[in-house]
Design a protein around this motif. Structure first.
Motif, short mmCIF file in Angstrom:
data_model
loop_
_atom_site.label_atom_id
_atom_site.label_comp_id
_atom_site.label_asym_id
_atom_site.label_seq_id
_atom_site.Cartn_x
_atom_site.Cartn_y
_atom_site.Cartn_z
N LEU A 184 -12.20 54.42 0.96
CA LEU A 184 -12.64 53.78 2.20
C LEU A 184 -13.09 52.38 1.85
CD1 LEU A 184 -13.48 54.00 5.24
CD2 LEU A 184 -15.70 54.80 4.41
N THR A 231 -8.78 53.54 5.36
CA THR A 231 -8.76 54.69 4.47
C THR A 231 -7.42 54.86 3.78
OG1 THR A 231 -8.10 56.19 6.25
CG2 THR A 231 -10.46 55.90 5.88
N TYR A 280 -5.38 58.08 1.23
CA TYR A 280 -5.47 59.44 0.72
C TYR A 280 -4.35 59.77 -0.24
CZ TYR A 280 -8.63 60.18 4.70
OH TYR A 280 -9.65 60.09 5.62
N SER A 287 -15.30 59.40 5.19
CA SER A 287 -16.04 58.65 6.19
C SER A 287 -17.46 58.38 5.71
CB SER A 287 -16.09 59.41 7.51
OG SER A 287 -16.84 60.61 7.37
#
Length: 123
Positions: A51, A57, A59, A70
């Motif tokens: 983040l 973001t 992944y 978050s």
């Protein structure tokens, strides 16, 4: 120097969920990239999620759609919500802070600032 403390790990059955939290203290730069990486015994570290300071973001492909990174409601901790857990998710999970360069799940593995980790076991 940023101090990071992870919590929330545990042992769950496949398909279960866990919510990891990372509390930060000390000097925290607004430009920091924050994220999570994991490591199983005898294996290489693997970036899980990141983040950046702008809220973008990233992944690891294998966790997309299952994990969410978050900040908590008070903006005092970094959260990793882990859903539909699989046995291959097992490992020690570390919160990390990275300054400079591109912020991505892969990049957090190169962080020089991380916590003590929290164990996640999925059976």
């Amino acid at each position: 120097h940023v101090q990071l403390v992870e919590s929330g790990g545990g042992s769950v059955q496949a398909g279960g969920s866990l919510r990891l939290s990372c509390a930060a203290s000390g000097r925290v730069y607004s430009s920091y990239c924050m994220g999570w990486f994991r490591q199983a015994p005898g294996q290489m570290r693997e970036g899980v999620a990141s983040l950046d300071a702008d809220g973008v973001t990233d992944y690891l492909d294998s966790v997309k759609g299952r994990f969410i990174i978050s900040k908590d409601d008070t903006k005092t901790a970094l959260i990793l919500q882990m859903n539909n857990l699989k046995p291959e998710d097992t490992g020690m999970y570390y919160c990390a802070a990275l300054s400079g360069g591109h912020c991505s799940a892969d990049a957090v593995v190169d962080s020089g600032n991380w916590g003590q980790g929290t164990q996640v076991t999925v059976s």
